[in-house]
Design an enzyme around this catalytic site. Structure first.
Site, PDB file in Angstrom:
ATOM      1  N   ASP A  83      63.932  79.913 -32.405  1.00  0.00           N
ATOM      2  CA  ASP A  83      64.064  81.301 -31.947  1.00  0.00           C
ATOM      3  C   ASP A  83      65.505  81.775 -32.230  1.00  0.00           C
ATOM      4  OD1 ASP A  83      63.344  83.665 -30.635  1.00  0.00           O
ATOM      5  OD2 ASP A  83      63.687  82.854 -28.625  1.00  0.00           O
ATOM      6  N   HIS A 232      59.320  90.379 -28.732  1.00  0.00           N
ATOM      7  CA  HIS A 232      60.206  89.588 -27.866  1.00  0.00           C
ATOM      8  C   HIS A 232      60.183  90.172 -26.456  1.00  0.00           C
ATOM      9  CE1 HIS A 232      62.695  87.032 -30.746  1.00  0.00           C
ATOM     10  NE2 HIS A 232      61.747  87.568 -31.471  1.00  0.00           N
ATOM     11  N   THR A 257      61.257  84.054 -19.656  1.00  0.00           N
ATOM     12  CA  THR A 257      61.531  84.196 -18.225  1.00  0.00           C
ATOM     13  C   THR A 257      60.356  83.748 -17.333  1.00  0.00           C
ATOM     14  OG1 THR A 257      62.912  86.068 -18.829  1.00  0.00           O
ATOM     15  CG2 THR A 257      62.344  85.861 -16.497  1.00  0.00           C
TER      16      THR A 257
HETATM   17  P1  13P Z   1      61.465  86.913 -21.915  1.00  0.00           P
HETATM   18  O1  13P Z   1      62.425  85.923 -21.314  1.00  0.00           O
HETATM   19  O2  13P Z   1      61.720  88.288 -21.434  1.00  0.00           O
HETATM   20  O3  13P Z   1      60.071  86.456 -21.809  1.00  0.00           O
HETATM   21  O4  13P Z   1      61.812  86.965 -23.493  1.00  0.00           O
HETATM   22  C1  13P Z   1      61.770  85.791 -24.251  1.00  0.00           C
HETATM   23  C2  13P Z   1      62.176  86.032 -25.644  1.00  0.00           C
HETATM   24  O5  13P Z   1      61.919  87.078 -26.217  1.00  0.00           O
HETATM   25  C3  13P Z   1      62.894  84.957 -26.348  1.00  0.00           C
HETATM   26  O6  13P Z   1      63.218  85.283 -27.659  1.00  0.00           O
END
Ligand code: 13P
Length: 301
Positions: A83, A232, A257
């Protein structure tokens, strides 16, 4: 028969209107329960780590995550994705992104992301292109980002409703088309009302506002981009918006999250509780939030 590659799986998902979730692993012990939940629910997912999770959380390094992945992976349900490796990070630092991404591909990452979204358009094209070139010899698909998916930066978020209704920072459809053609990127991360859960110390326990998505805007991007689109900030988005997004080009969604916070709460009690909490959070995301139970059979079958 060899297992299908990540490129083939995401392309198939895009064509079928199915989404491939990518789950972030900011702590090494999260990995095993994530894979177990995927297998138990027959759901396909990518296991991913972002650069900031090796620096600000306890993912340690891309290599350590790859090693841990090697212990628990299941090719019927999982692939390993890199990522956000930003060109300029959330604190304004320049990152040696080509070297870091190349190192990860050598360590076995099966798809990668370069995030040039903080750069002006031309520089973002050039940086993304460089990574696409580097990825060729590994035959690994590359995700790029165009538009402002905010949230990782320190400091307060601008009021969400204002952001959403103004469309400030949204991916421009015409630019998206040009960006894909000139960079040759495989997948494109877009900004359509989504934002990342906070990672700054002191704010990382905050509950996310339930984001909306501008589906009409997404349709315009999807009509011209010509590649699978990525969302994302996938935690806590309103469900009706998600369902529509998956029908209109979003083939990969990043979830951080929603599984990190339960892990942190559980592991404060005990390591075992941390694992249980991630597993339960995963099943909730798979069954209730995203509706992706049983996708492995459809995508790999
Ligand atoms: P969240 O933590 O808001 O789910 O986003 C994760 C993300 O997009 C990681 O690249």
């Amino acid at each position: 028969m060899p297992y299908p590659s990540t490129r083939e799986i995401v392309n198939k998902a895009w064509k079928m209107g199915i989404v491939v979730p990518a789950y972030n692993v900011p702590y090494l012990p999260m990995l095993e329960p994530i894979v177990r939940a995927l297998r138990d629910s027959g759901s396909f997912g990518l296991i991913q780590v972002a650069r900031l999770e090796t620096v600000k959380f306890k993912a340690e390094s891309f290599t350590r995550i790859a090693e841990e992945y090697g212990k628990f992976k299941d090719p019927n349900f999982t692939r390993l994705h890199l990522d956000h490796v930003p060109v300029i990070d959330e604190d304004g630092l320049s990152i040696d992104y080509v070297e870091e991404i190349t190192g990860a591909m050598k360590a076995g990452y099966e798809s990668v992301m370069v995030d040039g979204s903080r750069l002006p358009f031309e520089e973002n094209v050039a940086a993304t292109r460089k990574v696409v070139e580097a990825a060729k010899r590994f035959n690994v698909p590359v995700e790029g980002e165009l538009g402002a998916v905010i949230g990782h930066e320190a400091g307060p978020m601008p009021p969400y409703e204002e952001l959403f209704s103004s469309g400030k920072g949204f991916t421009d459809p015409r630019e998206a088309s040009e960006f894909v053609k000139r960079s040759n990127v495989d997948w494109l991360s877009v900004a359509i009302g989504n934002f990342h859960g906070a990672v700054a110390p002191g704010r990382r326990d905050d509950k996310k506002i339930a984001a909306r998505l501008n589906i009409e805007h997404l349709k315009k991007i999807n009509a011209v981009a010509g590649v699978p689109l990525v969302l994302h900030g996938g935690s806590g988005i309103q469900k009706e918006c998600l369902r529509e997004a998956f029908k209109n080009g979003i083939a990969k969604i990043n979830v951080g999250t929603n599984i990190r916070q339960p892990y942190e709460r559980g592991s404060a009690e005990s390591a075992e509780k941390g694992g249980e909490m991630v597993y339960a959070a995963m099943l909730d995301v798979i069954k209730n939030e995203l509706g992706v139970e049983g996708t492995a059979g459809k995508l790999l079958g």
